[in-house]
Enzyme design. Sequence first.
Site, mmCIF file in Angstrom:
data_model
loop_
_atom_site.group_PDB
_atom_site.id
_atom_site.type_symbol
_atom_site.label_atom_id
_atom_site.label_comp_id
_atom_site.label_asym_id
_atom_site.label_seq_id
_atom_site.Cartn_x
_atom_site.Cartn_y
_atom_site.Cartn_z
ATOM 1 N N CYS A 1 -9.628 -6.263 -0.566
ATOM 2 C CA CYS A 1 -9.381 -7.524 -1.265
ATOM 3 C C CYS A 1 -10.379 -8.590 -0.846
ATOM 4 O O CYS A 1 -10.574 -9.564 -1.541
ATOM 5 C CB CYS A 1 -7.983 -8.045 -1.002
ATOM 6 S SG CYS A 1 -6.825 -6.815 -0.526
ATOM 7 N N GLN B 1 0.818 -1.227 0.000
ATOM 8 C CA GLN B 1 0.000 0.000 0.000
ATOM 9 C C GLN B 1 0.841 1.261 0.000
ATOM 10 O O GLN B 1 0.367 2.312 -0.445
ATOM 11 C CB GLN B 1 -0.923 0.015 1.231
ATOM 12 C CG GLN B 1 -2.010 -1.016 1.194
ATOM 13 C CD GLN B 1 -3.119 -0.685 0.211
ATOM 14 O OE1 GLN B 1 -3.340 0.471 -0.143
ATOM 15 N NE2 GLN B 1 -3.804 -1.703 -0.257
HETATM 16 N N1 PLP Z 1 -0.728 -6.662 1.181
HETATM 17 C C1 PLP Z 1 -1.597 -5.635 1.226
HETATM 18 C C2 PLP Z 1 -1.365 -4.549 2.225
HETATM 19 C C3 PLP Z 1 -2.694 -5.586 0.362
HETATM 20 O O1 PLP Z 1 -3.531 -4.554 0.449
HETATM 21 C C4 PLP Z 1 -2.872 -6.633 -0.561
HETATM 22 C C5 PLP Z 1 -4.069 -6.590 -1.414
HETATM 23 O O2 PLP Z 1 -4.210 -6.898 -2.495
HETATM 24 C C6 PLP Z 1 -1.917 -7.681 -0.590
HETATM 25 C C7 PLP Z 1 -0.867 -7.656 0.293
HETATM 26 C C8 PLP Z 1 -2.030 -8.845 -1.538
HETATM 27 O O3 PLP Z 1 -1.612 -8.499 -2.825
HETATM 28 P P1 PLP Z 1 -1.928 -9.466 -4.050
HETATM 29 O O4 PLP Z 1 -3.353 -9.174 -4.420
HETATM 30 O O5 PLP Z 1 -0.973 -9.063 -5.145
HETATM 31 O O6 PLP Z 1 -1.710 -10.854 -3.608
#
Ligand code: PLP
Length: 341
Positions: free
Chosen positions: A290, A130
């Site tokens: 997410c 982020q």
């Molecule tokens: N870390 C944070 C702080 C997130 O907001 C997210 C959201 O997508 C992720 C990790 C995971 O990323 P990814 O979707 O590429 O697995």
Amino acid sequence: VAALVGADPHNVIFTASATEAANQALTPHWFSDGIARPVATAYVSAIEHPCVLAGGGFGPEAIVRLPVTPHGTLDIITLEQLLKLHDLTRGRPLLALMLANNETGIVQPLAEAAALVHAAGGYLVCDAVQAAGRLPVDLKGLGADAIFLSAHKLGGPKGVGALVLADEAAAPAALIRGVGQERGHRAGTENVAAIAGFGAAAKAALADLVDMPHTSRLRDRLEAAVTCPAPSSHSPNELRSLSPMALLPARFAVQRLPNTVLLSLPGAKAEILVIQLDLAGIAVSAGSACSSGKVKRSHVLDAMGIDPAIAEGTIRVSLGHTTTEADIDRFVAVWSGIARR
Ligand code: PLP
């Protein structure tokens, strides 16, 4: 991608997601200069993203959750005490601490934590998903041994992320083994099109960092417009009695991301607020974006000790470099209408 975080391009390992990169970093199998330096315990802050909280290659008995203060930052004193008790003969400590939280936007005390964990002979891995593109990120200055990134948080394609090492001499074992792509750190033919998109997004995000002071001003304008005046308030829980519209981290003396606003309407349900704003053409999220679709109470707000009546009525509003003052004013008008009703 390396330029975005001040890294050496050789130390960028492309993965299919930040989740994969987190799983690679959170392993008991670390190496320094090619020599195995096993990790015994993963110390993980309670406000990490689920991809870190899941613990990667560590069993539940090898994971210690670290508390945060009511202001949403890692409780450094507890970390220090736990590291003093850590038994190095069993293996090294590994700390997982994000640079900025995805729900509150609160920036974590990385440098202080890095000094403690390195003094204890351990490794520091940092979720910079982020923060990258919203704050200047300098990998060397952070003190982390590895950070991870996700392209889609920067406006790049979904399904590509990166694990970025501060120094290739200290590295976690490969998670995916096979042929020696990514200098042996991640086997499998690279998704070149997605990686190129990630590069383009990183380049644009780096250029757009100059807009962040403007984004902060918009954030402050929004927060000032929806929050009742309560200059002496120090705890988010105190805000509840002051007004039906409470803003969680607004008055805290903590560093925050310029684009993240957390609003609460105590007593309301976040999913209802999301639907009402959606009907007005405004997209916001409840809890962690997410996992949208299944709204459950935020583990981040719980870890901060926020009153459940406040936490359950909390939404996150994210601003971007295309957000205008007119957007903010419209949001405030719609939100105020919902709050009155
Ligand atoms: N870390 C944070 C702080 C997130 O907001 C997210 C959201 O997508 C992720 C990790 C995971 O990323 P990814 O979707 O590429 O697995």
